[in-house]
Design a protein around this motif. Structure first.
Motif, PDB file in Angstrom:
ATOM      1  N   PRO A 103       7.629  -1.366   5.596  1.00 31.11           N
ATOM      2  CA  PRO A 103       7.412  -1.525   7.128  1.00 31.11           C
ATOM      3  C   PRO A 103       7.220  -2.965   7.150  1.00 31.11           C
ATOM      4  N   ASP A 104       7.352  -3.632   8.263  1.00 35.07           N
ATOM      5  CA  ASP A 104       7.107  -4.976   8.574  1.00 35.07           C
ATOM      6  C   ASP A 104       5.695  -5.221   8.743  1.00 35.07           C
ATOM      7  N   TRP A 105       5.115  -5.853   7.563  1.00 38.23           N
ATOM      8  CA  TRP A 105       3.653  -5.984   7.782  1.00 38.23           C
ATOM      9  C   TRP A 105       3.088  -7.127   8.796  1.00 38.23           C
ATOM     10  N   GLN A 106       3.920  -7.803   9.092  1.00 35.13           N
ATOM     11  CA  GLN A 106       3.478  -8.873  10.403  1.00 35.13           C
ATOM     12  C   GLN A 106       3.199  -7.957  11.586  1.00 35.13           C
ATOM     13  N   GLU A 107       3.638  -6.668  11.906  1.00 37.17           N
ATOM     14  CA  GLU A 107       3.373  -5.944  12.817  1.00 37.17           C
ATOM     15  C   GLU A 107       2.364  -4.807  12.618  1.00 37.17           C
ATOM     16  N   MET A 108       1.799  -4.738  11.510  1.00 29.03           N
ATOM     17  CA  MET A 108       0.595  -3.714  11.137  1.00 29.03           C
ATOM     18  C   MET A 108      -0.731  -4.512  11.797  1.00 29.03           C
ATOM     19  N   PRO A 109      -1.733  -3.578  12.183  1.00 29.06           N
ATOM     20  CA  PRO A 109      -3.013  -3.997  12.478  1.00 29.06           C
ATOM     21  C   PRO A 109      -3.688  -4.562  11.224  1.00 29.06           C
ATOM     22  N   VAL A 110      -4.676  -5.477  11.386  1.00 27.98           N
ATOM     23  CA  VAL A 110      -5.323  -6.166  10.317  1.00 27.98           C
ATOM     24  C   VAL A 110      -6.074  -5.125   9.343  1.00 27.98           C
ATOM     25  N   GLU A 111      -6.675  -3.799  10.244  1.00 28.36           N
ATOM     26  CA  GLU A 111      -7.130  -2.764   9.401  1.00 28.36           C
ATOM     27  C   GLU A 111      -6.291  -2.284   8.259  1.00 28.36           C
ATOM     28  N   LEU A 112      -5.187  -1.971   8.708  1.00 32.08           N
ATOM     29  CA  LEU A 112      -4.069  -1.554   7.783  1.00 32.08           C
ATOM     30  C   LEU A 112      -3.784  -2.422   6.604  1.00 32.08           C
ATOM     31  N   LEU A 113      -3.627  -3.652   6.850  1.00 30.26           N
ATOM     32  CA  LEU A 113      -3.532  -4.687   5.898  1.00 30.26           C
ATOM     33  C   LEU A 113      -4.470  -4.699   4.847  1.00 30.26           C
ATOM     34  N   PHE A 114      -5.479  -4.742   5.294  1.00 34.72           N
ATOM     35  CA  PHE A 114      -6.968  -4.475   4.563  1.00 34.72           C
ATOM     36  C   PHE A 114      -6.990  -3.342   3.546  1.00 34.72           C
ATOM     37  N   MET A 115      -6.494  -2.348   4.208  1.00 31.01           N
ATOM     38  CA  MET A 115      -6.474  -1.295   3.447  1.00 31.01           C
ATOM     39  C   MET A 115      -5.534  -1.348   2.216  1.00 31.01           C
ATOM     40  N   GLN A 116      -4.524  -2.115   2.098  1.00 33.22           N
ATOM     41  CA  GLN A 116      -3.901  -2.101   1.035  1.00 33.22           C
ATOM     42  C   GLN A 116      -4.114  -2.886  -0.219  1.00 33.22           C
ATOM     43  N   LEU A 117      -5.335  -3.583   0.182  1.00 33.07           N
ATOM     44  CA  LEU A 117      -5.679  -4.367  -0.807  1.00 33.07           C
ATOM     45  C   LEU A 117      -6.520  -3.647  -1.936  1.00 33.07           C
ATOM     46  N   PRO A 118      -6.863  -3.967  -2.972  1.00 30.63           N
ATOM     47  CA  PRO A 118      -7.808  -3.332  -3.965  1.00 30.63           C
ATOM     48  C   PRO A 118      -9.072  -3.287  -3.203  1.00 30.63           C
ATOM     49  N   GLU A 119     -10.108  -2.650  -3.897  1.00 32.79           N
ATOM     50  CA  GLU A 119     -11.266  -2.385  -3.173  1.00 32.79           C
ATOM     51  C   GLU A 119     -12.125  -3.687  -3.533  1.00 32.79           C
ATOM     52  N   ASN A 120     -12.058  -4.244  -4.686  1.00 35.97           N
ATOM     53  CA  ASN A 120     -12.725  -5.351  -4.886  1.00 35.97           C
ATOM     54  C   ASN A 120     -12.486  -6.608  -4.050  1.00 35.97           C
ATOM     55  N   MET A 121     -11.187  -6.629  -3.564  1.00 35.74           N
ATOM     56  CA  MET A 121     -10.655  -7.798  -2.759  1.00 35.74           C
ATOM     57  C   MET A 121     -11.199  -7.552  -1.400  1.00 35.74           C
ATOM     58  N   GLN A 122     -11.252  -6.172  -1.025  1.00 36.70           N
ATOM     59  CA  GLN A 122     -11.747  -5.753   0.257  1.00 36.70           C
ATOM     60  C   GLN A 122     -13.186  -6.238   0.449  1.00 36.70           C
ATOM     61  N   LYS A 123     -13.886  -5.954  -0.685  1.00 35.98           N
ATOM     62  CA  LYS A 123     -15.454  -6.522  -0.461  1.00 35.98           C
ATOM     63  C   LYS A 123     -15.514  -7.955  -0.420  1.00 35.98           C
ATOM     64  N   LEU A 124     -14.584  -8.686  -1.059  1.00 38.46           N
ATOM     65  CA  LEU A 124     -14.404 -10.100  -1.216  1.00 38.46           C
ATOM     66  C   LEU A 124     -14.202 -10.905   0.037  1.00 38.46           C
ATOM     67  N   PHE A 125     -13.124 -10.289   0.661  1.00 35.77           N
ATOM     68  CA  PHE A 125     -12.612 -10.594   2.047  1.00 35.77           C
ATOM     69  C   PHE A 125     -13.528 -10.164   3.123  1.00 35.77           C
ATOM     70  N   LYS A 126     -14.165  -9.020   3.004  1.00 37.15           N
ATOM     71  CA  LYS A 126     -15.383  -8.751   4.027  1.00 37.15           C
ATOM     72  C   LYS A 126     -16.240  -9.656   4.037  1.00 37.15           C
ATOM     73  N   LYS A 127     -17.047 -10.029   3.006  1.00 36.83           N
ATOM     74  CA  LYS A 127     -18.087 -10.958   2.636  1.00 36.83           C
ATOM     75  C   LYS A 127     -17.759 -12.407   3.255  1.00 36.83           C
ATOM     76  N   LEU A 128     -16.303 -12.784   3.136  1.00 37.57           N
ATOM     77  CA  LEU A 128     -15.999 -13.925   3.379  1.00 37.57           C
ATOM     78  C   LEU A 128     -15.970 -14.113   4.939  1.00 37.57           C
ATOM     79  N   LEU A 129     -15.210 -12.996   5.523  1.00 35.94           N
ATOM     80  CA  LEU A 129     -15.106 -12.684   6.865  1.00 35.94           C
ATOM     81  C   LEU A 129     -16.574 -12.798   7.892  1.00 35.94           C
TER      82      LEU A 129
END
Length: 137
Positions: A103-129
């Motif tokens: 799929p074209d990732w540019q067209e995907m909602p942020v939530e789905l992009l986030f879901m593709q990341l490993p769990e440890n990176m999700q936690k890191l990005f969440k903290k940063l956000l």
């Protein structure tokens, strides 16, 4: 004639309930399940093991030959480390893109992009956000 019509509707509804649902609102969630499984690099057997079912059941689910019960959706969501609503969101977005395998990732909602990341990176990005949002107030 009226009774035959009602009987045929009842039969169709009962068949759908018995079989389960794999197409909801015009979107086929079997593509989302296959997409998530392949994204994880899992075989059908591995997904079956993680979601408390058989390989043939996963194959039937992915090919649209069997519907999804609410319990099965919950098992699959747990196996993928996401929510059932995220599976539906992915199915909706994949349907918009004609269920392309890439799929074209540019067209995907942020939530789905986030879901593709490993769990440890999700936690890191969440903290940063959270830091960015709290500092911008």
């Amino acid at each position: 004639m009226h009774n035959n019509f009602i009987l045929s509707i009842k039969t169709a509804i009962q068949a759908k309930i018995t079989k389960g649902f794999n197409t909801i609102g015009g979107m086929d969630i079997s593509y989302a399940i296959r997409f998530l499984r392949k994204k994880k690099g899992w075989t059908q057997q591995q997904l079956a093991d993680f979601s408390n079912t058989s390989k043939s059941n996963i194959s039937n689910l992915e090919n649209g030959n069997q519907g999804y019960s609410p319990a099965m959706l919950q098992y699959l969501a747990q196996a993928f480390g996401c929510s059932v609503s995220q599976i539906f969101l992915l199915a909706e977005e994949l349907a918009k893109q004609n269920n392309r395998p890439n799929p074209d990732w540019q067209e995907m909602p942020v939530e789905l992009l986030f879901m593709q990341l490993p769990e440890n990176m999700q936690k890191l990005f969440k903290k940063l956000l959270i830091e960015i949002i709290t500092q911008s107030k």
